[in-house]
Design an enzyme around this catalytic site. Structure first.
Site, PDB file in Angstrom:
ATOM      1  N   ASN A 114      37.354  35.114  51.266  1.00 24.25           N
ATOM      2  CA  ASN A 114      38.598  35.505  50.596  1.00 24.25           C
ATOM      3  C   ASN A 114      39.368  36.381  51.585  1.00 24.25           C
ATOM      4  OD1 ASN A 114      40.633  36.472  48.997  1.00 24.25           O
ATOM      5  ND2 ASN A 114      39.301  37.189  47.336  1.00 24.25           N
ATOM      6  N   LYS A 172      36.885  39.323  52.508  1.00 24.73           N
ATOM      7  CA  LYS A 172      35.632  39.433  51.747  1.00 24.73           C
ATOM      8  C   LYS A 172      34.822  38.172  51.998  1.00 24.73           C
ATOM      9  CE  LYS A 172      37.520  41.893  47.819  1.00 24.73           C
ATOM     10  NZ  LYS A 172      38.284  41.490  46.676  1.00 24.73           N
ATOM     11  N   ARG A 204      39.136  30.959  49.270  1.00 20.20           N
ATOM     12  CA  ARG A 204      40.042  31.213  48.163  1.00 20.20           C
ATOM     13  C   ARG A 204      41.467  31.134  48.707  1.00 20.20           C
ATOM     14  NH1 ARG A 204      42.390  36.702  45.923  1.00 20.20           N
ATOM     15  NH2 ARG A 204      43.291  35.893  44.010  1.00 20.20           N
ATOM     16  N   HIS A 259      44.391  33.437  38.672  1.00 21.71           N
ATOM     17  CA  HIS A 259      43.027  33.670  38.163  1.00 21.71           C
ATOM     18  C   HIS A 259      42.376  32.370  37.691  1.00 21.71           C
ATOM     19  CE1 HIS A 259      44.112  38.104  36.946  1.00 21.71           C
ATOM     20  NE2 HIS A 259      43.551  38.084  38.144  1.00 21.71           N
ATOM     21  N   HIS A 310      40.965  37.461  31.022  1.00 18.31           N
ATOM     22  CA  HIS A 310      40.512  38.053  32.289  1.00 18.31           C
ATOM     23  C   HIS A 310      41.230  39.397  32.412  1.00 18.31           C
ATOM     24  CE1 HIS A 310      39.392  37.829  36.717  1.00 18.31           C
ATOM     25  NE2 HIS A 310      40.293  38.799  36.687  1.00 18.31           N
ATOM     26  N   GLY A 336      41.206  42.867  34.184  1.00 16.94           N
ATOM     27  CA  GLY A 336      40.702  43.736  35.255  1.00 16.94           C
ATOM     28  C   GLY A 336      41.838  44.614  35.711  1.00 16.94           C
ATOM     29  N   ASN A 337      41.931  44.775  37.012  1.00 13.39           N
ATOM     30  CA  ASN A 337      43.068  45.493  37.560  1.00 13.39           C
ATOM     31  C   ASN A 337      44.312  44.628  37.393  1.00 13.39           C
ATOM     32  OD1 ASN A 337      44.174  47.645  38.713  1.00 13.39           O
ATOM     33  ND2 ASN A 337      43.203  47.371  40.712  1.00 13.39           N
ATOM     34  N   ARG A 350      50.972  46.767  37.526  1.00 13.81           N
ATOM     35  CA  ARG A 350      52.077  45.803  37.385  1.00 13.81           C
ATOM     36  C   ARG A 350      52.635  45.836  35.967  1.00 13.81           C
ATOM     37  NH1 ARG A 350      48.780  40.809  39.394  1.00 13.81           N
ATOM     38  NH2 ARG A 350      47.796  41.842  41.146  1.00 13.81           N
ATOM     39  N   ARG A 392      38.939  53.519  32.954  1.00 13.30           N
ATOM     40  CA  ARG A 392      37.940  54.566  32.714  1.00 13.30           C
ATOM     41  C   ARG A 392      38.598  55.932  32.734  1.00 13.30           C
ATOM     42  NH1 ARG A 392      34.214  51.708  37.092  1.00 13.30           N
ATOM     43  NH2 ARG A 392      36.322  51.383  37.839  1.00 13.30           N
ATOM     44  N   GLY A 406      36.663  43.318  34.977  1.00 13.45           N
ATOM     45  CA  GLY A 406      36.310  44.741  34.864  1.00 13.45           C
ATOM     46  C   GLY A 406      36.332  45.304  33.453  1.00 13.45           C
ATOM     47  N   GLY A 417      37.120  43.562  30.519  1.00  9.58           N
ATOM     48  CA  GLY A 417      36.556  42.610  29.560  1.00  9.58           C
ATOM     49  C   GLY A 417      35.036  42.635  29.522  1.00  9.58           C
ATOM     50  N   GLU A 418      34.427  42.842  30.696  1.00  7.66           N
ATOM     51  CA  GLU A 418      32.963  42.832  30.771  1.00  7.66           C
ATOM     52  C   GLU A 418      32.351  44.186  30.437  1.00  7.66           C
ATOM     53  OE1 GLU A 418      31.892  41.459  34.735  1.00  7.66           O
ATOM     54  OE2 GLU A 418      33.337  39.821  34.556  1.00  7.66           O
ATOM     55  N   GLU A 462      33.810  34.297  40.527  1.00  7.24           N
ATOM     56  CA  GLU A 462      34.731  33.420  41.256  1.00  7.24           C
ATOM     57  C   GLU A 462      34.078  32.857  42.523  1.00  7.24           C
ATOM     58  OE1 GLU A 462      39.060  35.091  40.737  1.00  7.24           O
ATOM     59  OE2 GLU A 462      37.629  36.699  40.395  1.00  7.24           O
TER      60      GLU A 462
HETATM   61  P1  ADP Z   1      40.204  43.274  40.062  1.00  7.22           P
HETATM   62  O1  ADP Z   1      41.316  42.736  39.228  1.00  7.22           O
HETATM   63  O2  ADP Z   1      40.663  44.215  41.124  1.00  7.22           O
HETATM   64  O3  ADP Z   1      39.195  42.241  40.506  1.00  7.22           O
HETATM   65  P2  ADP Z   1      38.124  44.172  38.256  1.00  7.22           P
HETATM   66  O4  ADP Z   1      37.976  42.926  37.503  1.00  7.22           O
HETATM   67  O5  ADP Z   1      36.988  44.638  39.106  1.00  7.22           O
HETATM   68  O6  ADP Z   1      39.458  44.236  39.086  1.00  7.22           O
HETATM   69  O7  ADP Z   1      38.457  45.318  37.216  1.00  7.22           O
HETATM   70  C1  ADP Z   1      38.705  46.614  37.643  1.00  7.22           C
HETATM   71  C2  ADP Z   1      39.092  47.449  36.468  1.00  7.22           C
HETATM   72  O8  ADP Z   1      38.096  47.339  35.435  1.00  7.22           O
HETATM   73  C3  ADP Z   1      39.153  48.916  36.815  1.00  7.22           C
HETATM   74  O9  ADP Z   1      40.435  49.272  37.209  1.00  7.22           O
HETATM   75  C4  ADP Z   1      38.775  49.573  35.516  1.00  7.22           C
HETATM   76  O10 ADP Z   1      39.994  49.939  34.862  1.00  7.22           O
HETATM   77  C5  ADP Z   1      38.100  48.528  34.676  1.00  7.22           C
HETATM   78  N1  ADP Z   1      36.742  48.927  34.312  1.00  7.22           N
HETATM   79  C6  ADP Z   1      35.608  48.792  35.014  1.00  7.22           C
HETATM   80  N2  ADP Z   1      34.549  49.303  34.352  1.00  7.22           N
HETATM   81  C7  ADP Z   1      35.029  49.804  33.187  1.00  7.22           C
HETATM   82  C8  ADP Z   1      34.458  50.454  32.056  1.00  7.22           C
HETATM   83  N3  ADP Z   1      33.171  50.729  32.005  1.00  7.22           N
HETATM   84  N4  ADP Z   1      35.294  50.805  31.050  1.00  7.22           N
HETATM   85  C9  ADP Z   1      36.603  50.540  31.103  1.00  7.22           C
HETATM   86  N5  ADP Z   1      37.194  49.920  32.123  1.00  7.22           N
HETATM   87  C10 ADP Z   1      36.441  49.554  33.151  1.00  7.22           C
END
Ligand code: ADP
Length: 398
Positions: free
Chosen positions: A7, A14, A91, A181, A209, A211-212, A242, A286, A332, A334-335, A385
């Protein structure tokens, strides 16, 4: 079979070496500050970790060389020679309408990738540089495959991808919803079908999905039929930094009021907005949860706005598909955030969504967290991914 997954960004790269058959990750890591000075990170189970050490990387070629040197290192490596790498999967962010699936790279594909550059001027050139560097260092005999963020969404019907602009902007300038995504949405939707023990073709899924960067996709019969990101990844949900969707009229108003040019405005929309912009605290959920707990009202509002938009889109996509069998949470947030999953699904009981708080109290594992009596399943599925890229690459390299 070993697949090297790459990537490549403009100044970073990466990598992961994995076996798509056993799904074992042999080694992974990161090259940073390419073109500046160069930092190299390498991790492999049972081997010594290399953590951001200085390695000169004037270009991506030196970065790839550093990766290969580490992989075949007699003491610390995981393979004995480069011959044990069967193919490389890259990627690639944007495949335009040209690529509706992954492809084996040849000269024609490279030319088509160059043509996609105007649609992703920040990302595609770096992806292409990564491909060229691999070819330069590994030779032309190692098959290379491009896996696109946009490809999975090429099944969207015109009604979902057409913007209400003069139609020539689509036909002449390729302005339409592309979505991103895609590799993640495809992977978790396939895992969801396996988890539910039903063929993907029989399922209506909504994949979140979060995450960030965040996007939600409606997947009907295994195919993406709508998604929240658009012509660029700036659209849809509010994200870490964003803005997501907003009234385009705001741009003119703010640019005039604050004397911003379009680049300054876009910098605000991409880097200073989202939950960071609302809260003024952080782009990381967090930090926001911690601040909200201590009574920070803007942090709470940022979380509320994000969760509200997720819930609203789930409802919209259920309506778009005329039903839904399962909602998937991944990435991030969601999981890893049971509390946010609970709140994002609260209020959806009317459509049959019911989450079991005890089952939901988990992080980073594949699980059905639905409560008894739920007619729409709620699933947590960690995305992967790199594995999806490796699987596509292995298939095409055969
Ligand atoms: P990217 O889109 O950069 O791949 P990720 O999927 O790794 O990002 O998600 C990152 C985000 O997930 C972090 O900014 C954080 O806000 C969130 N995150 C990670 N762990 C937790 C948690 N335990 N509780 C809440 N949010 C979390």
């Amino acid at each position: 079979m070993n697949i090297l997954v790459i990537n490549a960004g403009s100044s970073s790269l990466k990598y992961q070496l994995l076996n798509p058959e056993t799904q074992e990750v042999l080694a992974k890591g990161l090259c940073e500050r390419i073109g500046i000075d160069g930092k190299f990170t390498y991790k492999a189970p049972g081997k010594q970790t290399i953590d951001a050490v200085d390695v000169a990387m004037p270009t991506h070629s030196e970065a790839i060389k550093a990766v290969l040197d580490a992989l075949v290192d007699p003491q610390n490596g995981v393979i004995s020679s480069m011959k044990e790498i069967d193919a490389v999967g890259h990627r690639v962010v944007h495949g335009s309408e040209t690529f509706a699936c992954s492809v084996k790279i040849d000269e024609k594909v490279m030319a088509a990738l160059e043509e996609c550059i105007p649609l992703a001027p920040l990302h595609n050139p770096a992806n292409i540089t990564g491909i060229k560097a691999c070819e330069a260092v590994m030779g032309k005999d190692v098959p290379q495959v491009a896996v696109f963020d946009t490809a999975f969404h090429q099944t969207m019907p015109p009604v979902a991808y057409t913007y209400a602009l003069p139609y020539e902007y689509y036909t002449e300038d390729k302005v339409r919803r592309y979505g991103f995504h895609g590799t993640s949405h495809k992977y978790v939707s396939q895992r969801a079908a396996a988890l539910l023990g039903k063929p993907a073709a029989s399922l209506k899924l909504i994949s979140c999905h979060l995450g960030n960067g965040s996007s939600i996709t409606a997947i009907d019969g295994g195919k993406s039929v709508d998604t929240s990101m658009g012509f660029t990844p700036l659209a849809g949900l509010p994200m870490g930094t964003r803005s997501g969707d907003l009234d385009a009229g705001i741009l003119e108003y703010l640019m005039n009021k604050h004397g911003m040019d379009i680049n300054e405005m876009l910098n605000v929309l991409n880097k200073k907005s989202g939950v960071l912009g609302i809260s003024g605290v952080s782009s990381d959920f967090r930090d926001l949860e911690a601040a909200a707990k201590q009574g920070n009202a803007r942090a709470q509002l940022a979380i509320d706005v994000f969760e509200y938009n997720v819930r609203k889109l789930i409802g919209a996509y259920a309506a778009a598909m005329g039903g839904v069998d399962a909602i998937i949470f991944t990435a991030g947030v969601g999981e890893n955030s049971p509390a946010m999953r609970l709140r994002m699904t609260a209020g959806l009981e009317f459509m049959g969504v019911k989450v079991d708080p005890e089952k939901n109290d988990c992080r980073g594992k594949e699980i059905d967290v639905s409560a008894e009596g739920a007619t729409v399943r709620t699933l947590v599925i960690p995305t992967n991914e790199e594995l999806m890229i490796a699987l596509d690459t292995a298939e095409l390299a055969k």
